[in-house]
Design a protein around this motif. Structure first.
Motif, PDB file in Angstrom:
ATOM      1  N   PRO A  55     -44.133 -37.844  -7.343  1.00  0.00           N
ATOM      2  CA  PRO A  55     -43.577 -37.472  -6.040  1.00  0.00           C
ATOM      3  C   PRO A  55     -43.575 -38.666  -5.090  1.00  0.00           C
ATOM      4  N   LEU A  56     -42.757 -38.588  -4.062  1.00  0.00           N
ATOM      5  CA  LEU A  56     -42.719 -39.662  -3.064  1.00  0.00           C
ATOM      6  C   LEU A  56     -43.968 -39.666  -2.195  1.00  0.00           C
ATOM      7  N   ASP A  57     -44.661 -38.556  -2.156  1.00  0.00           N
ATOM      8  CA  ASP A  57     -45.855 -38.431  -1.327  1.00  0.00           C
ATOM      9  C   ASP A  57     -46.902 -37.635  -2.089  1.00  0.00           C
ATOM     10  N   GLY A  58     -48.148 -37.772  -1.673  1.00  0.00           N
ATOM     11  CA  GLY A  58     -49.213 -37.037  -2.322  1.00  0.00           C
ATOM     12  C   GLY A  58     -49.618 -35.822  -1.521  1.00  0.00           C
ATOM     13  N   GLY A  59     -50.815 -35.334  -1.783  1.00  0.00           N
ATOM     14  CA  GLY A  59     -51.327 -34.198  -1.050  1.00  0.00           C
ATOM     15  C   GLY A  59     -50.650 -32.894  -1.424  1.00  0.00           C
ATOM     16  N   PRO A  60     -50.874 -31.843  -0.629  1.00  0.00           N
ATOM     17  CA  PRO A  60     -50.270 -30.539  -0.911  1.00  0.00           C
ATOM     18  C   PRO A  60     -48.746 -30.572  -0.989  1.00  0.00           C
ATOM     19  N   ALA A  61     -48.090 -31.374  -0.140  1.00  0.00           N
ATOM     20  CA  ALA A  61     -46.627 -31.457  -0.186  1.00  0.00           C
ATOM     21  C   ALA A  61     -46.155 -32.040  -1.518  1.00  0.00           C
ATOM     22  N   GLY A  62     -46.897 -33.005  -2.036  1.00  0.00           N
ATOM     23  CA  GLY A  62     -46.558 -33.564  -3.348  1.00  0.00           C
ATOM     24  C   GLY A  62     -46.734 -32.554  -4.461  1.00  0.00           C
ATOM     25  N   ASP A  63     -47.762 -31.696  -4.357  1.00  0.00           N
ATOM     26  CA  ASP A  63     -47.959 -30.645  -5.350  1.00  0.00           C
ATOM     27  C   ASP A  63     -46.777 -29.671  -5.353  1.00  0.00           C
ATOM     28  N   CYS A  64     -46.293 -29.315  -4.155  1.00  0.00           N
ATOM     29  CA  CYS A  64     -45.171 -28.374  -4.069  1.00  0.00           C
ATOM     30  C   CYS A  64     -43.890 -29.002  -4.617  1.00  0.00           C
ATOM     31  N   TRP A  65     -43.699 -30.283  -4.385  1.00  0.00           N
ATOM     32  CA  TRP A  65     -42.549 -30.983  -4.976  1.00  0.00           C
ATOM     33  C   TRP A  65     -42.636 -30.932  -6.495  1.00  0.00           C
ATOM     34  N   ALA A  66     -43.821 -31.189  -7.029  1.00  0.00           N
ATOM     35  CA  ALA A  66     -44.010 -31.149  -8.486  1.00  0.00           C
ATOM     36  C   ALA A  66     -43.733 -29.746  -9.025  1.00  0.00           C
ATOM     37  N   LEU A  67     -44.115 -28.715  -8.268  1.00  0.00           N
ATOM     38  CA  LEU A  67     -43.828 -27.351  -8.694  1.00  0.00           C
ATOM     39  C   LEU A  67     -42.324 -27.112  -8.754  1.00  0.00           C
ATOM     40  N   GLY A  68     -41.568 -27.687  -7.805  1.00  0.00           N
ATOM     41  CA  GLY A  68     -40.119 -27.575  -7.845  1.00  0.00           C
ATOM     42  C   GLY A  68     -39.531 -28.219  -9.090  1.00  0.00           C
ATOM     43  N   VAL A  69     -40.048 -29.388  -9.465  1.00  0.00           N
ATOM     44  CA  VAL A  69     -39.601 -30.047 -10.693  1.00  0.00           C
ATOM     45  C   VAL A  69     -39.911 -29.169 -11.897  1.00  0.00           C
ATOM     46  N   LEU A  70     -41.096 -28.583 -11.915  1.00  0.00           N
ATOM     47  CA  LEU A  70     -41.507 -27.759 -13.045  1.00  0.00           C
ATOM     48  C   LEU A  70     -40.665 -26.497 -13.144  1.00  0.00           C
ATOM     49  N   VAL A  71     -40.312 -25.901 -12.006  1.00  0.00           N
ATOM     50  CA  VAL A  71     -39.453 -24.716 -12.019  1.00  0.00           C
ATOM     51  C   VAL A  71     -38.116 -25.046 -12.680  1.00  0.00           C
ATOM     52  N   GLN A  72     -37.528 -26.183 -12.296  1.00  0.00           N
ATOM     53  CA  GLN A  72     -36.243 -26.545 -12.889  1.00  0.00           C
ATOM     54  C   GLN A  72     -36.395 -26.878 -14.373  1.00  0.00           C
TER      55      GLN A  72
END
Length: 362
Positions: free
Chosen positions: A199-216
């Motif tokens: 992700p471009l950033d870490g922390g909780p926002a980075g986790d949510c971005w990773a979840l979006g990648v995983l959903v796709q």
């Protein structure tokens, strides 16, 4: 790693099969539960300026304490989080230990092909709940990926890999410093071209971005960013070059928001959990095999017509359609009347035969 079934590690973990590369299954002899051991290498670069043949044990111990601190702070009570048991150093390897109930990793399941959108939504809802618990405890995960997700025998998803991710990030920082080119190179070696991990950033926002990648990945069978190599992957993420989220079907709006470059525009894990619960509450009934294979039915000399959903029986199965509903003319004879009608027909034939004999003889 050498060894095999029966080998005892750290005086506590008895291997149950031959270990794989940097991974092994074992039984915790203190608790009797099954565990998964994952390892990261402690290369000689950790002891820069020293003789590589003389590793610095103090450094490994510091990494163990850092990993153990995160494991202690994680909410072990959450039913969708795999509990991190601990960490230890064995030679040039730092091992993390995690509970391992029966199941399959999401990565293993996806080798058979993508998942239906609503099944992916069920798994994503479980993962969002696990992330919410971590974030509300003041922690971030940093290792949301298909390999870190365990799908249990009851179909529920559990998020693991927390301690392994902490160990990798801590090692990359120790070898390469808090930022810069050196840290990127070390992290690329440890993590590899896994889209969820960049992700471009870490922390909780980075986790949510990773979840979006995983959903796709779950719905489309591939990530939205190319994984041919770390440089190509990181460049695509920075430039926002990805496959559109429309491939996610009913999950497309959520995936699109989760993959926003601006972290302030992404929903939190709590919001994701609520949105997925609402989506699943309005999910259609499970479709029959024909409808799964084809979403429309082709009528002769007519436009494409959507298939009508079949009636549901009390048990949840698909109730058979009547002859009139299928357009097949008059309804079929009920099975219960076939026997009496057959007996009556035979009797009538016998009577007619007797009458014919009497008339002919007379």
């Amino acid at each position: 790693m050498r060894g095999g079934p029966g080998q005892l590690m750290a005086g506590r973990y008895r291997l149950t099969d031959r270990p794989e590369l940097l991974r092994a299954f074992a039984v915790d002899e203190h608790t009797g539960e099954s565990v998964l051991l994952r390892a990261v290498e402690l290369p000689a670069l950790l002891t820069a300026g020293q003789d590589p043949e003389e590793p610095n044990p103090g450094h490994g111990d510091r990494l163990v304490r850092r990993v153990a601190a995160v494991g202690s702070a994680a909410p072990a009570w959450h039913p969708r989080l795999l509990r991190g048991v601990g960490a230890f150093v064995d030679g040039e390897l730092l091992w993390t230990v995690e509970e391992r109930p029966a199941g399959w990793t999401l990565a293993e399941l996806l080798t058979a092909g993508p998942l239906p959108p609503y099944r992916a939504a069920e798994l994503a809802a479980d993962l969002a709940g696990a992330l919410r618990a971590l974030h509300e405890a003041g922690l971030s995960h940093g290792n949301v990926a298909a390999e870190s997700v365990l799908v249990c025998e009851d179909g529920a998803a559990m998020l693991g890999g927390l301690l392994d991710g902490v160990a990798q990030e801590a090692l990359a920082e120790d070898l390469g410093g808090p930022g810069g080119r050196r840290r990127y190179e070390v992290r690329a070696t440890l993590v590899g071209p896994v889209a969820e991990r960049w992700p471009l950033d870490g922390g909780p926002a980075g986790d949510c971005w990773a979840l979006g990648v995983l959903v796709q990945r779950m719905v489309a069978g591939r990530p939205p960013f190319p994984e041919v190599g770390v440089p190509e992957l990181v460049t695509a993420v920075r430039e926002g070059r990805r496959e559109p989220s429309v491939v996610c079907g009913p999950l497309a709006p959520l995936a699109e928001r989760l993959l926003q470059p601006d972290p302030t525009l992404r929903p939190t894990a709590r919001a994701v959990q609520g949105e997925l619960a609402a989506l699943l509450a309005s999910a259609p009934e499970p479709a029959d095999e024909e409808r799964v294979a084809r979403e429309v039915e082709l009528k002769p000399e007519a436009p494409l017509v959507p298939l009508r959903p079949r009636r549901r029986g009390r048990s949840g199965g698909v109730a058979p359609e009547s002859g009139a509903a299928r357009g097949g003319g008059s309804p079929r004879i009920p099975p219960a009347l076939l026997g009496p009608l057959l007996v009556g027909g035979v009797f009538l034939l016998l009577v007619l035969g007797i009458v014919a004999v009497v008339l002919f003889a007379g």
